[in-house]
Design a protein around this motif. Structure first.
Motif, PDB file in Angstrom:
ATOM      1  N   LYS A 168       0.833  -1.207   0.000  1.00 22.20           N
ATOM      2  CA  LYS A 168       0.000   0.000   0.000  1.00 22.20           C
ATOM      3  C   LYS A 168       0.865   1.253   0.000  1.00 22.20           C
ATOM      4  O   LYS A 168       0.543   2.238  -0.674  1.00 22.20           O
ATOM      5  CB  LYS A 168      -0.929  -0.008   1.203  1.00 22.20           C
ATOM      6  CG  LYS A 168      -2.053  -1.009   1.067  1.00 22.20           C
ATOM      7  CD  LYS A 168      -2.959  -0.976   2.278  1.00 22.20           C
ATOM      8  CE  LYS A 168      -4.062  -2.029   2.145  1.00 22.20           C
ATOM      9  NZ  LYS A 168      -4.955  -2.032   3.309  1.00 22.20           N
TER      10      LYS A 168
ATOM     11  N   LEU B 287       2.288   1.665  -3.451  1.00 23.52           N
ATOM     12  CA  LEU B 287       1.241   2.113  -4.357  1.00 23.52           C
ATOM     13  C   LEU B 287       1.016   3.617  -4.216  1.00 23.52           C
ATOM     14  O   LEU B 287       0.911   4.340  -5.213  1.00 23.52           O
ATOM     15  CB  LEU B 287      -0.057   1.349  -4.087  1.00 23.52           C
ATOM     16  CG  LEU B 287      -1.265   1.738  -4.926  1.00 23.52           C
ATOM     17  CD1 LEU B 287      -1.011   1.488  -6.398  1.00 23.52           C
ATOM     18  CD2 LEU B 287      -2.490   0.979  -4.454  1.00 23.52           C
TER      19      LEU B 287
ATOM     20  N   LYS C 297      -1.755  -3.171  -7.601  1.00 26.81           N
ATOM     21  CA  LYS C 297      -3.183  -3.343  -7.351  1.00 26.81           C
ATOM     22  C   LYS C 297      -3.592  -4.804  -7.510  1.00 26.81           C
ATOM     23  O   LYS C 297      -4.419  -5.308  -6.746  1.00 26.81           O
ATOM     24  CB  LYS C 297      -3.997  -2.461  -8.294  1.00 26.81           C
ATOM     25  CG  LYS C 297      -3.949  -1.004  -7.924  1.00 26.81           C
ATOM     26  CD  LYS C 297      -4.833  -0.180  -8.832  1.00 26.81           C
ATOM     27  CE  LYS C 297      -4.864   1.275  -8.391  1.00 26.81           C
ATOM     28  NZ  LYS C 297      -5.753   2.080  -9.240  1.00 26.81           N
TER      29      LYS C 297
ATOM     30  N   ARG D  73      -5.150  -7.110  -4.490  1.00 19.06           N
ATOM     31  CA  ARG D  73      -6.441  -7.767  -4.665  1.00 19.06           C
ATOM     32  C   ARG D  73      -6.311  -9.276  -4.469  1.00 19.06           C
ATOM     33  O   ARG D  73      -7.172  -9.905  -3.844  1.00 19.06           O
ATOM     34  CB  ARG D  73      -6.988  -7.456  -6.068  1.00 19.06           C
ATOM     35  CG  ARG D  73      -8.321  -8.078  -6.342  1.00 19.06           C
ATOM     36  CD  ARG D  73      -9.402  -7.460  -5.487  1.00 19.06           C
ATOM     37  NE  ARG D  73     -10.669  -8.064  -5.853  1.00 19.06           N
ATOM     38  CZ  ARG D  73     -11.687  -8.201  -5.040  1.00 19.06           C
ATOM     39  NH1 ARG D  73     -11.608  -7.735  -3.825  1.00 19.06           N
ATOM     40  NH2 ARG D  73     -12.790  -8.761  -5.437  1.00 19.06           N
TER      41      ARG D  73
END
Length: 64
Positions: free
Chosen positions: A15, A18, A54, A58
Motif C-alpha cells: 500500500k 502504491l 493493485k 487484490r
C-alpha cells in the motif's frame, strides 16, 4: 519493479509503494504539462507498476 520483489512485501508495504507510485505519476503528469520530460517511457512503466501492485493487493485480499 519485478513481480518476485512484490511477493516478498507485506500488505502495508504494498500500500505504501502504491501511494508512492501514484504520487510520482501525478507529479510527472503535472510536470509534463509545463515542460518536456526527459524519459516519456516512465509514464508506461509507472502505469504498469501501479497495475501490478493493485493486482497483488487484490489477490492477497481474496486470500490467494
Amino acid at each position: 519493479m519485478k513481480t518476485s520483489e512484490l511477493h516478498e512485501l507485506s500488505v502495508d508495504d504494498l500500500k505504501a509503494k502504491l501511494a508512492e507510485l501514484t504520487e510520482e505519476r501525478f507529479r510527472l503528469r503535472f510536470r509534463s504539462a509545463t515542460e518536456s520530460i526527459e524519459n516519456p517511457m516512465r509514464f508506461r512503466q509507472l502505469r504498469r507498476d501501479i497495475a501490478r501492485l493493485k493486482t497483488m493487493l487484490r489477490a492477497r485480499e481474496l486470500g490467494k
